[in-house]
Scaffold this motif. Structure first.
Motif, PDB file in Angstrom:
ATOM      1  N   GLY A 224      -7.241   0.762  -9.498  1.00 38.46           N
ATOM      2  CA  GLY A 224      -7.631   1.823  -8.557  1.00 38.46           C
ATOM      3  C   GLY A 224      -6.830   3.095  -8.749  1.00 38.46           C
ATOM      4  O   GLY A 224      -6.704   3.605  -9.867  1.00 38.46           O
TER       5      GLY A 224
ATOM      6  N   ASN B  30     -10.982  -2.011 -11.562  1.00 37.46           N
ATOM      7  CA  ASN B  30     -11.573  -1.411 -10.364  1.00 37.46           C
ATOM      8  C   ASN B  30     -12.552  -2.379  -9.726  1.00 37.46           C
ATOM      9  O   ASN B  30     -12.959  -3.360 -10.347  1.00 37.46           O
ATOM     10  CB  ASN B  30     -12.314  -0.118 -10.734  1.00 37.46           C
ATOM     11  CG  ASN B  30     -11.368   1.056 -10.817  1.00 37.46           C
ATOM     12  OD1 ASN B  30     -10.890   1.549  -9.802  1.00 37.46           O
ATOM     13  ND2 ASN B  30     -11.074   1.475 -12.037  1.00 37.46           N
TER      14      ASN B  30
ATOM     15  N   ASP C 163     -15.932   3.361  -8.747  1.00 43.86           N
ATOM     16  CA  ASP C 163     -14.524   3.524  -8.344  1.00 43.86           C
ATOM     17  C   ASP C 163     -13.626   3.997  -9.486  1.00 43.86           C
ATOM     18  O   ASP C 163     -12.454   4.295  -9.257  1.00 43.86           O
ATOM     19  CB  ASP C 163     -13.972   2.190  -7.814  1.00 43.86           C
ATOM     20  CG  ASP C 163     -14.639   1.774  -6.519  1.00 43.86           C
ATOM     21  OD1 ASP C 163     -14.816   2.644  -5.653  1.00 43.86           O
ATOM     22  OD2 ASP C 163     -15.003   0.591  -6.383  1.00 43.86           O
ATOM     23  N   ILE C 164     -14.149   4.024 -10.709  1.00 40.35           N
ATOM     24  CA  ILE C 164     -13.302   4.403 -11.853  1.00 40.35           C
ATOM     25  C   ILE C 164     -12.902   5.878 -11.710  1.00 40.35           C
ATOM     26  O   ILE C 164     -13.750   6.759 -11.737  1.00 40.35           O
ATOM     27  CB  ILE C 164     -14.043   4.181 -13.195  1.00 40.35           C
ATOM     28  CG1 ILE C 164     -14.431   2.706 -13.341  1.00 40.35           C
ATOM     29  CG2 ILE C 164     -13.183   4.636 -14.372  1.00 40.35           C
ATOM     30  CD1 ILE C 164     -15.290   2.404 -14.569  1.00 40.35           C
TER      31      ILE C 164
END
Ligand SMILES: Cc1cc2nc3c(=O)[nH]c(=O)nc-3n(C[C@H](O)[C@H](O)[C@H](O)COP(=O)(O)OP(=O)(O)OC[C@H]3O[C@@H](n4cnc5c(N)ncnc54)[C@H](O)[C@@H]3O)c2cc1C
Length: 301
Positions: free
Chosen positions: A183, A212, A217-218
């Motif tokens: 994250g 992630n 979310d990357i």
């Protein structure tokens, strides 16, 4: 009133220990930097200039420094702290700048917002980030720093503020770095990746396994993939929930097998590091040690 000399000595030792501990935790800001000239309360005031949307929950915050010619002053590998009063409570959180170290007049910070009523386990959301999401442009933000134990000086040279078995502070030039990030734990690694890839004379090889929850979310994906065109930087992803089709990287939590595939060599000249959620960094450390790396070849940001 006479003070017992024993108490005086004990007090001096306690104060000296606290002083040395705090001193050790603090990095050094260069003299031409905003953090090098903070006011009497030790805090730097910066102005929120822009908040650019990167994804559904992530923004690039642009902060204005007091002087257009100044650089921010967080060395590569270090972080700084944002302090704020949120609902009457003092809140402080650590961040690693995402702009290049020599950017003048402003610095940039990628921040993921933990909103309330999104995650069933955290109905109240995070404390600081929802406040930062709503902070009006032009507001003042208080900062201290730099902080941190690792500083990257280029060409693999790292100073890690921890004592080795011989009692000396660790100063070593590493040929490679094996990095596991989860994250927002990407950002300290990203600083080093930027520094190496922007310096053609730096021969350090970097390998990143970036974990992630899902593809969206990357963080800084476009930038990472651009840097990965450079043969000095190898990029691997793993996702808890990979897309049904077309995903060419790993799926699931970080495993020993993933580390073996991403990080092929075992060598004293390799620095293994991790940053992210505590269970992931604990696991990464355990796996690196099981692969045969020494404790002094591992660092947690
Ligand atoms: C060295 C270092 C560098 C860092 N650099 C960065 C950086 O560059 N960018 C960045 O964004 N962060 C970074 N962080 C993390 C940052 O310090 C904060 O922990 C983060 O911004 C959350 O702060 P908060 O006050 O909003 O959440 P907190 O109040 O601290 O919430 C605690 C935790 O609750 C959980 N949580 C709350 N709400 C939700 C939700 N809606 N969904 C899922 N989980 C939730 C999360 O696990 C969250 O971490 C860094 C941390 C460290 C240690």
């Amino acid at each position: 009133m006479a003070i017992n000399p024993g108490i005086l000595i004990a007090l001096t030792i306690v104060l000296a220990t606290i002083f040395l501990f705090l001193k050790k935790k603090k990095g050094t800001a260069p003299s031409n930097s905003a953090l090098g000239v903070v006011g009497p309360n030790g805090k730097l005031k910066v102005i929120l200039k822009e908040r650019q949307t990167l994804s559904h929950d992530t923004f690039n915050f642009v902060f204005k420094l007091p002087n257009e010619e100044q650089i921010f002053g967080v060395p590569v590998g270090n972080h700084y702290i944002i302090h704020a009063k949120v609902n009457g409570e003092d809140v402080s959180r650590k961040y690693t700048p995402t702009s290049v170290v020599n950017q003048k007049g402003t610095f940039e910070q990628v921040i993921k917002i933990y909103r309330p009523n999104v995650h069933p386990r955290f109905p109240e959301g995070g404390q600081l980030t929802p406040y930062l999401e709503k902070l009006p442009i032009g507001s003042e933000v208080e900062i201290t720093g730099p902080h941190g134990h690792l500083e990257y000086f280029g060409n693999g040279k790292c100073v890690i503020n921890r004592k080795l078995e011989n009692g000396k502070i660790q100063k070593k030039t590493f040929k490679k770095m094996y990095m596991v990030a989860g994250g927002t734990g990407l950002t300290p690694m990203y600083q080093i990746i930027q520094q190496v890839c922007n310096d053609p004379s730096d021969n350090t090889e970097l390998y990143l396994l970036y974990a992630n929850k899902s593809e969206e979310d990357i963080l800084l994906r476009k930038e990472l993939e651009e840097y990965a065109k450079d043969k000095r930087f190898k990029l691997f992803y793993t996702l808890d929930t990979p897309p049904q089709e077309g995903w060419k990287h790993f799926g699931g939590f970080v495993t020993a097998d993933m580390l073996k595939q991403c990080f092929p060599e075992r060598d004293d000249n390799i620095l293994c590091c991790s940053c992210g959620p505590v269970p992931m960094t604990n696991l990464a450390r355990k796996l690196f040690l099981e692969l045969g790396f020494k404790e002094e070849n591992y660092y947690k940001f």
